[in-house]
Design a protein around this motif. Sequence first.
Motif, PDB file in Angstrom:
ATOM      1  N   TYR A  86      12.078   5.299   9.552  1.00 33.82           N
ATOM      2  CA  TYR A  86      11.267   4.260   9.750  1.00 33.82           C
ATOM      3  C   TYR A  86      11.584   3.198  10.422  1.00 33.82           C
ATOM      4  O   TYR A  86      10.852   2.290  10.362  1.00 33.82           O
ATOM      5  CB  TYR A  86      11.117   3.704   8.140  1.00 33.82           C
ATOM      6  CG  TYR A  86      10.712   4.752   7.377  1.00 33.82           C
ATOM      7  CD1 TYR A  86       9.396   4.936   6.902  1.00 33.82           C
ATOM      8  CD2 TYR A  86      11.897   5.439   6.283  1.00 33.82           C
ATOM      9  CE1 TYR A  86       8.889   5.808   5.879  1.00 33.82           C
ATOM     10  CE2 TYR A  86      11.396   6.159   5.284  1.00 33.82           C
ATOM     11  CZ  TYR A  86       9.564   6.469   5.037  1.00 33.82           C
ATOM     12  OH  TYR A  86       9.319   7.461   4.262  1.00 33.82           O
ATOM     13  N   GLN A 119       1.181   3.920   8.368  1.00 30.56           N
ATOM     14  CA  GLN A 119       2.608   3.483   8.127  1.00 30.56           C
ATOM     15  C   GLN A 119       3.177   4.867   8.296  1.00 30.56           C
ATOM     16  O   GLN A 119       4.249   5.292   7.624  1.00 30.56           O
ATOM     17  CB  GLN A 119       3.227   2.942   7.024  1.00 30.56           C
ATOM     18  CG  GLN A 119       2.607   1.138   7.138  1.00 30.56           C
ATOM     19  CD  GLN A 119       3.192   0.461   5.965  1.00 30.56           C
ATOM     20  OE1 GLN A 119       2.824   0.758   4.841  1.00 30.56           O
ATOM     21  NE2 GLN A 119       4.234  -0.418   6.085  1.00 30.56           N
ATOM     22  N   GLN A 120       2.563   5.915   8.989  1.00 34.32           N
ATOM     23  CA  GLN A 120       3.025   7.474   9.139  1.00 34.32           C
ATOM     24  C   GLN A 120       2.571   7.820  10.276  1.00 34.32           C
ATOM     25  O   GLN A 120       1.608   7.212  10.987  1.00 34.32           O
ATOM     26  CB  GLN A 120       3.024   7.964   7.918  1.00 34.32           C
ATOM     27  CG  GLN A 120       1.338   8.080   7.412  1.00 34.32           C
ATOM     28  CD  GLN A 120       1.094   8.686   6.112  1.00 34.32           C
ATOM     29  OE1 GLN A 120       1.485   9.934   5.973  1.00 34.32           O
ATOM     30  NE2 GLN A 120       0.654   8.188   5.010  1.00 34.32           N
ATOM     31  N   GLU A 139      10.844   1.723  -0.289  1.00 31.67           N
ATOM     32  CA  GLU A 139      10.177   1.199   0.847  1.00 31.67           C
ATOM     33  C   GLU A 139       9.517  -0.299   0.389  1.00 31.67           C
ATOM     34  O   GLU A 139       9.534  -1.188   0.899  1.00 31.67           O
ATOM     35  CB  GLU A 139       8.980   1.893   1.393  1.00 31.67           C
ATOM     36  CG  GLU A 139       8.032   1.342   2.328  1.00 31.67           C
ATOM     37  CD  GLU A 139       8.577   0.889   3.730  1.00 31.67           C
ATOM     38  OE1 GLU A 139       9.867   1.434   3.614  1.00 31.67           O
ATOM     39  OE2 GLU A 139       8.182   0.150   4.474  1.00 31.67           O
ATOM     40  N   TYR A 185       0.871  -1.163  -0.183  1.00 32.86           N
ATOM     41  CA  TYR A 185       0.031  -0.035  -0.139  1.00 32.86           C
ATOM     42  C   TYR A 185       0.942   1.311  -0.208  1.00 32.86           C
ATOM     43  O   TYR A 185       0.692   2.158   0.764  1.00 32.86           O
ATOM     44  CB  TYR A 185      -1.055   0.113   0.890  1.00 32.86           C
ATOM     45  CG  TYR A 185      -2.319  -0.930   0.931  1.00 32.86           C
ATOM     46  CD1 TYR A 185      -3.348  -0.141   0.131  1.00 32.86           C
ATOM     47  CD2 TYR A 185      -2.232  -2.279   1.138  1.00 32.86           C
ATOM     48  CE1 TYR A 185      -4.366  -0.937  -0.116  1.00 32.86           C
ATOM     49  CE2 TYR A 185      -3.581  -2.802   1.032  1.00 32.86           C
ATOM     50  CZ  TYR A 185      -4.497  -2.296   0.319  1.00 32.86           C
ATOM     51  OH  TYR A 185      -5.716  -2.952  -0.029  1.00 32.86           O
ATOM     52  N   THR A 186       2.065   1.450  -0.947  1.00 33.04           N
ATOM     53  CA  THR A 186       2.557   2.508  -1.110  1.00 33.04           C
ATOM     54  C   THR A 186       3.534   2.460  -2.240  1.00 33.04           C
ATOM     55  O   THR A 186       3.361   1.643  -3.057  1.00 33.04           O
ATOM     56  CB  THR A 186       3.959   2.571   0.028  1.00 33.04           C
ATOM     57  OG1 THR A 186       4.756   3.687  -0.281  1.00 33.04           O
ATOM     58  CG2 THR A 186       4.694   1.174  -0.194  1.00 33.04           C
ATOM     59  N   GLU A 187       3.740   3.724  -2.910  1.00 31.65           N
ATOM     60  CA  GLU A 187       4.282   3.942  -4.335  1.00 31.65           C
ATOM     61  C   GLU A 187       5.950   4.255  -4.123  1.00 31.65           C
ATOM     62  O   GLU A 187       6.373   4.504  -4.795  1.00 31.65           O
ATOM     63  CB  GLU A 187       3.569   5.054  -4.828  1.00 31.65           C
ATOM     64  CG  GLU A 187       2.019   4.805  -5.253  1.00 31.65           C
ATOM     65  CD  GLU A 187       1.526   5.657  -6.109  1.00 31.65           C
ATOM     66  OE1 GLU A 187       0.322   5.384  -6.661  1.00 31.65           O
ATOM     67  OE2 GLU A 187       1.831   6.996  -6.190  1.00 31.65           O
ATOM     68  N   ASP A 188       6.142   4.124  -2.770  1.00 31.42           N
ATOM     69  CA  ASP A 188       7.809   4.305  -2.622  1.00 31.42           C
ATOM     70  C   ASP A 188       8.482   3.251  -2.799  1.00 31.42           C
ATOM     71  O   ASP A 188       8.448   2.261  -2.145  1.00 31.42           O
ATOM     72  CB  ASP A 188       7.994   4.639  -0.905  1.00 31.42           C
ATOM     73  CG  ASP A 188       9.530   5.138  -0.695  1.00 31.42           C
ATOM     74  OD1 ASP A 188      10.181   4.624  -1.380  1.00 31.42           O
ATOM     75  OD2 ASP A 188       9.368   5.851   0.550  1.00 31.42           O
ATOM     76  N   ASP A 201       3.589  10.931   4.650  1.00 29.59           N
ATOM     77  CA  ASP A 201       3.663  10.590   3.401  1.00 29.59           C
ATOM     78  C   ASP A 201       2.721   9.900   2.700  1.00 29.59           C
ATOM     79  O   ASP A 201       2.361   8.963   2.993  1.00 29.59           O
ATOM     80  CB  ASP A 201       5.194   9.352   3.395  1.00 29.59           C
ATOM     81  CG  ASP A 201       5.537   8.901   2.022  1.00 29.59           C
ATOM     82  OD1 ASP A 201       4.962   9.678   1.203  1.00 29.59           O
ATOM     83  OD2 ASP A 201       6.635   8.473   1.860  1.00 29.59           O
ATOM     84  N   SER A 241       2.060   8.664  -0.202  1.00 33.20           N
ATOM     85  CA  SER A 241       2.452   7.547  -0.881  1.00 33.20           C
ATOM     86  C   SER A 241       2.388   6.087   0.037  1.00 33.20           C
ATOM     87  O   SER A 241       2.252   5.036  -0.477  1.00 33.20           O
ATOM     88  CB  SER A 241       3.743   7.435  -1.593  1.00 33.20           C
ATOM     89  OG  SER A 241       4.712   7.508  -0.624  1.00 33.20           O
ATOM     90  N   ARG A 242       2.376   6.227   1.368  1.00 35.25           N
ATOM     91  CA  ARG A 242       2.430   5.387   2.590  1.00 35.25           C
ATOM     92  C   ARG A 242       1.046   5.112   2.850  1.00 35.25           C
ATOM     93  O   ARG A 242       0.121   5.833   2.651  1.00 35.25           O
ATOM     94  CB  ARG A 242       3.418   5.429   3.524  1.00 35.25           C
ATOM     95  CG  ARG A 242       4.852   5.563   3.125  1.00 35.25           C
ATOM     96  CD  ARG A 242       5.578   6.036   4.153  1.00 35.25           C
ATOM     97  NE  ARG A 242       5.674   4.970   5.398  1.00 35.25           N
ATOM     98  CZ  ARG A 242       6.610   4.083   5.556  1.00 35.25           C
ATOM     99  NH1 ARG A 242       7.388   3.702   4.676  1.00 35.25           N
ATOM    100  NH2 ARG A 242       6.298   3.401   6.628  1.00 35.25           N
ATOM    101  N   SER A 243       0.647   3.961   3.400  1.00 34.14           N
ATOM    102  CA  SER A 243      -0.649   3.651   3.771  1.00 34.14           C
ATOM    103  C   SER A 243      -0.925   4.513   5.248  1.00 34.14           C
ATOM    104  O   SER A 243       0.024   5.021   5.958  1.00 34.14           O
ATOM    105  CB  SER A 243      -0.796   2.248   4.127  1.00 34.14           C
ATOM    106  OG  SER A 243      -0.189   1.953   5.584  1.00 34.14           O
TER     107      SER A 243
END
Length: 629
Positions: A590, A492-493, A98, A92-95, A485, A487-489
């Motif tokens: 992280y 996760q931030q 990661e 569930y991210t576009e990084d 971020d 791009s993260r779920s």
Amino acid sequence: MKSLFTFGIIGFLLLNVLVGQEETAKIVIDIQGDAQPWNHLELNDSEDQFQFAIVTDRTGGHRPGVFLDGVRKLNLLQPEFVMSVGDLIEGYTEDEVEIDRQWEEFDGFIDELEMPFFYVPGNHDYTNPVMARKWEERLGPSYYHFVYKDVLFLAINSERAVASGGKNTYVDDKQYEYVKQALADNPDVRWTLVFTHKPMWIHENTGKWPDIEALLKDRKHTVFAGHHHRYVKYERNNGKYFMLATTGGGSGLRGPSLGEFDHVVWATMTDRGPILANLMLEGIWGEDVFTKEQWDFVGPLRSAQPIRVSPILVDEPTFNSGTLQVRLTNDSDVPMQVYMEIEDYLDVRPDRDQLEKLVPPNSVEMVQVPLKAQLVSSIDEMVPLTLHTTCIYQKDSLPDLELKFRHVVRPLLPMVIPTVSKEITVDGAIGEWESLPFKFSETYMQADPFSHKGAEDIKVAFGIAQGPEHVYLAIHVEDDELLIDESRSYWQQDGLAIQIQAGPLEQSANDQEGWGGIYLVQNPPSKPGQGGRTYQMDRLPKGIQTSLTQVEGGFISELALPTSLIDSLQGTDWKYLRVNIAAVDFDQDYTHDTRLFWQPAWNSEENFVGSGLFVRKKEEQPEKSGKRR
């Protein structure tokens, strides 16, 4: 790069395992490209029958260590190879950094496995175009098939629509044609085994999946899926279809009676089809560990809270005597045998610690247990009681079904919600608030003990108030290092989880799922002046207002609930609210991950009946009219 083409045949791999001069086994795989969706093909072979294992969801709220424990136990069992049904990383991210980190972590687990492992994509592995591309770069095809000992193994990608921006899970025309050709090329195999992540037979808008079922109907076949973190066996389409539980993914772990457990499936392939054993940490179960018929019977009973414990409310922070009240509700058509046991009565002594009760079908019984304080009368110093309850149902054609419940009970002094004379503007500013009196930084937490520094890392203050038409919450999070971020779920931030139970007191106080009532997950904006985001805001009840703003050294969240909404949920002029707040703290490296709760997480063992209970200010409660809204 590992070589796929053992015999130099590009696009087609044929592996022969020879004993002496005799050919004993083959895996036949028709694959284009250099990447491979397996780790190796050094088979752990047998002569006639063969055994393989299946692992299911590792992620979706993964619990560290469980999957690796499963890998090590598979090495003890020594199957010939291991299949999967997806959700291998959190995703569930576009990084891309990661994504690579998560895959490298997972591949590290697989490196410990002593036999081949076949990857199948789940929604956490194949969420968006970036993750789809990374899958193909690292693992090659996201759907494929192979034949071993005259059995066709077919891996299907149920996530292609979502990864390309769609909302539904489906099999598109290209994948359907691939499956159709694979079946046509193998018409006489002795069995066909299908592996996919989502159990598409219970989903809608699945594209060509019904057409695949039509192709499977006249051949011997079995289907395996995951996704819902609950084991259910289905018999349909002339075959057996299995929705598997978890191998480390998020779960209530309430046992076989609800199909919730960590397991691997041990499959012995015979001419009669696969014989399955569910191997759990606690033991071994057969394929009928939990069937659709059992779930249809016991699922609604569990959801209806057959055991409800009333909170022991006090008007001052001391306790001398009171009554433990328990409602036993049997909504089934068979008797419900109830066994209750009270433990940990060090400071509050019940007049009895065991009770048996037979509750007739479709009826309600009340149990009252008088309580007296021992030496300690301050409720903050009292050791709470623990109530263990087992409900047993005996229904014809089904094994005895047991539901187990655990309630922690302590005397409770509700907190009073103050009133304000006019409505508060929900704008992420707290200038209208006189104070935020509730503060926490070291209460209930899930934290990495090596990186968390207590209040230096994060601290939270919040307030609650009742206006003429809304109830308001304001939350100020002070965080030494914000990580935002998009791009993260959401999980996760840095962010907040806000839980509000506004239903009737007895129902609200007994929510042990952690997802009941009104649930918000929020991330602040990445820059001051921007707006934050609330997970699935469109699914929240109408009229709820939210605002998130970044401020120096942290962020502020404001929330407004219409009192008309609370009235409708309580079925009368509202009196109580149950609230919990959790702050999530990541740092830029992280590695720091702290989840700080004001009250115990509602689905944790520390939770007690009615935790976080607020009461409406008495002088603001309307006079009783005898009417229900």
